[in-house]
Design a protein around this motif. Structure first.
Motif, PDB file in Angstrom:
ATOM      1  N   GLY A 171      17.082  26.494  44.521  1.00  0.00           N
ATOM      2  CA  GLY A 171      17.266  27.566  43.552  1.00  0.00           C
ATOM      3  C   GLY A 171      16.100  27.865  42.640  1.00  0.00           C
ATOM      4  O   GLY A 171      15.852  29.033  42.336  1.00  0.00           O
ATOM      5  N   THR A 172      15.379  26.854  42.165  1.00  0.00           N
ATOM      6  CA  THR A 172      14.254  27.074  41.252  1.00  0.00           C
ATOM      7  C   THR A 172      13.089  26.181  41.656  1.00  0.00           C
ATOM      8  O   THR A 172      13.254  25.191  42.385  1.00  0.00           O
ATOM      9  N   ILE A 173      11.905  26.531  41.145  1.00  0.00           N
ATOM     10  CA  ILE A 173      10.723  25.716  41.438  1.00  0.00           C
ATOM     11  C   ILE A 173      10.874  24.322  40.824  1.00  0.00           C
ATOM     12  O   ILE A 173      10.477  23.315  41.436  1.00  0.00           O
ATOM     13  N   GLU A 174      11.469  24.240  39.635  1.00  0.00           N
ATOM     14  CA  GLU A 174      11.654  22.931  39.002  1.00  0.00           C
ATOM     15  C   GLU A 174      12.489  22.013  39.886  1.00  0.00           C
ATOM     16  O   GLU A 174      12.175  20.810  40.030  1.00  0.00           O
ATOM     17  N   GLN A 175      13.551  22.551  40.487  1.00  0.00           N
ATOM     18  CA  GLN A 175      14.385  21.746  41.368  1.00  0.00           C
ATOM     19  C   GLN A 175      13.661  21.412  42.669  1.00  0.00           C
ATOM     20  O   GLN A 175      13.842  20.329  43.231  1.00  0.00           O
ATOM     21  N   VAL A 176      12.826  22.330  43.140  1.00  0.00           N
ATOM     22  CA  VAL A 176      12.037  22.050  44.345  1.00  0.00           C
ATOM     23  C   VAL A 176      11.086  20.884  44.100  1.00  0.00           C
ATOM     24  O   VAL A 176      10.931  19.982  44.945  1.00  0.00           O
ATOM     25  N   LEU A 177      10.446  20.862  42.922  1.00  0.00           N
ATOM     26  CA  LEU A 177       9.484  19.804  42.608  1.00  0.00           C
ATOM     27  C   LEU A 177      10.151  18.429  42.566  1.00  0.00           C
ATOM     28  O   LEU A 177       9.503  17.409  42.855  1.00  0.00           O
ATOM     29  N   GLN A 178      11.434  18.398  42.231  1.00  0.00           N
ATOM     30  CA  GLN A 178      12.141  17.124  42.173  1.00  0.00           C
ATOM     31  C   GLN A 178      12.542  16.628  43.555  1.00  0.00           C
ATOM     32  O   GLN A 178      12.982  15.469  43.695  1.00  0.00           O
ATOM     33  N   ASN A 179      12.383  17.483  44.572  1.00  0.00           N
ATOM     34  CA  ASN A 179      12.837  17.106  45.915  1.00  0.00           C
ATOM     35  C   ASN A 179      11.706  17.126  46.947  1.00  0.00           C
ATOM     36  O   ASN A 179      11.973  17.208  48.150  1.00  0.00           O
ATOM     37  N   ILE A 180      10.465  17.091  46.498  1.00  0.00           N
ATOM     38  CA  ILE A 180       9.325  16.976  47.413  1.00  0.00           C
ATOM     39  C   ILE A 180       8.458  15.800  46.977  1.00  0.00           C
ATOM     40  O   ILE A 180       8.551  15.321  45.839  1.00  0.00           O
ATOM     41  N   ASP A 181       7.649  15.342  47.881  1.00  0.00           N
ATOM     42  CA  ASP A 181       6.743  14.225  47.609  1.00  0.00           C
ATOM     43  C   ASP A 181       5.549  14.735  46.814  1.00  0.00           C
ATOM     44  O   ASP A 181       4.749  15.532  47.317  1.00  0.00           O
ATOM     45  N   SER A 182       5.434  14.311  45.567  1.00  0.00           N
ATOM     46  CA  SER A 182       4.343  14.782  44.708  1.00  0.00           C
ATOM     47  C   SER A 182       2.978  14.301  45.191  1.00  0.00           C
ATOM     48  O   SER A 182       1.956  14.919  44.852  1.00  0.00           O
ATOM     49  N   GLN A 183       2.951  13.207  45.958  1.00  0.00           N
ATOM     50  CA  GLN A 183       1.685  12.736  46.501  1.00  0.00           C
ATOM     51  C   GLN A 183       1.237  13.627  47.670  1.00  0.00           C
ATOM     52  O   GLN A 183       0.048  13.908  47.832  1.00  0.00           O
ATOM     53  N   LYS A 184       2.196  14.062  48.460  1.00  0.00           N
ATOM     54  CA  LYS A 184       1.881  14.914  49.609  1.00  0.00           C
ATOM     55  C   LYS A 184       1.667  16.365  49.174  1.00  0.00           C
ATOM     56  O   LYS A 184       0.878  17.097  49.789  1.00  0.00           O
ATOM     57  N   HIS A 185       2.361  16.764  48.105  1.00  0.00           N
ATOM     58  CA  HIS A 185       2.267  18.141  47.613  1.00  0.00           C
ATOM     59  C   HIS A 185       1.885  18.133  46.141  1.00  0.00           C
ATOM     60  O   HIS A 185       2.714  18.437  45.268  1.00  0.00           O
TER      61      HIS A 185
END
Length: 313
Positions: A171-185
């Protein structure tokens, strides 16, 4: 740059929102044009023109020609003001090659506009895009930010298909950031997410309520003044071109009253009324062939010759 690969995403995921129409389809429609892009394309394709002093005057240097149409100076992004004009109903659509007219809120966007009679344009319908993708306008703006825009950096190694899938899921970018690998992305340096959102959703635009769009006739004296006296073009040539343009304009048709035939005076038309016959010329008389001498002798006989039959016998 616009929005990276947004057109491809729409054509793959919301193909029903994209249509192709001939240019004649937009006859009598008012179109908001991003003039900066059109002028740049015109400038790159324009041949060199030299005046009588040998100076290259192909580019008017940002001056407005005294011609037709209405020109507005956008306070910020041209596509944002065009989108505001479309949403207000002042114009039908936005014409630009940059897809960011859609996140600015333009209900309709056309691309590949040209002056060719065979021109086919692509029309993108924003309501149809949102419906097909199952997004609000705010979520669509977030998608454009994830794809890559002019106002902030792009998340590393996050492709368009994955960005769309994650945003539809969370739904939002904030929620997307919580569900992706911050090291990979990893996020870009100084990533101004809120600033980019604000520029798309609350842009600085010209007030459509204060704008009156009018279709002006060309100013012949102004064109002659600009081209002949300021740019030193041949004045007689400029005047001839203006005269040719004037003669090519459609003339207003005067309504001719139809002659009403009284009902009692009408009659059924005959075939001769449609195909009038002309009197044929009389063929010349041909003289009869002259009888041969032998036949004349047999009919009348030869005088003074023995054995000739007498008349009556």
């Amino acid at each position: 740059m616009g929005i990276v690969r947004l057109a491809d995403v729409i054509k793959e995921e919301a193909a029903e929102a994209v249509s192709s129409f001939p240019l004649q389809q937009y006859r009598d429609r008012i179109i908001a044009l991003d003039a900066s892009i059109a002028i740049y394309q015109f400038r790159t394709a324009m041949p060199k023109i030299f005046n009588r002093n040998g100076e290259n005057i192909s580019w008017p240097g940002g001056q407005r020609l005294p011609g037709r149409g209405e020109t507005l100076q956008a306070p910020a992004e041209a596509e944002a003001t065009c989108a505001a004009l479309v949403k207000s109903g002042k114009v039908w659509c936005t014409a630009t090659e940059d897809m960011d007219a859609l996140p600015f809120g333009s209900l309709r966007l056309i691309r590949h506009l040209s002056a060719k009679k065979s021109c086919e344009v692509e029309e993108f319908s924003l309501p149809a895009i949102l419906q097909k993708l199952g997004m609000t306008q705010e979520q669509f703006v977030d998608l454009c930010i994830l794809l890559g825009c002019d106002y902030c950096g792009k998340i590393w190694r996050l492709g368009p298909k994955k960005a769309l899938r994650l945003l539809q899921q969370h739904g939002t970018i904030e929620q997307v950031l919580q569900n992706i690998d911050s090291q990979k992305h990893p996020l870009p340096t100084n990533w101004d997410l809120e600033g980019a959102r604000r520029l798309f959703l609350q842009p600085e635009v010209a007030d459509p309520g204060q704008i009156t769009l009018e279709w002006h006739d060309p100013d012949p004296e102004g064109l002659v003044q600009f081209l002949a006296r300021e740019k030193h073009m041949n004045e007689s040539r400029v005047c001839r071109r203006l005269q040719r343009w004037h003669e090519a304009q459609p003339k207003p048709k005067e309504a001719q009253p139809k002659q009403q035939v009284p009902q009692e005076g009408r009659r059924q038309r005959k075939l001769g009324d449609f195909f009038p016959a002309s009197k044929r010329a009389r063929p010349p008389e041909v003289p009869s062939p002259r009888p041969s001498r032998k036949r004349q002798k047999l009919q009348a006989g030869t005088p003074g010759k023995a054995g000739s039959p007498e008349p009556g016998k």
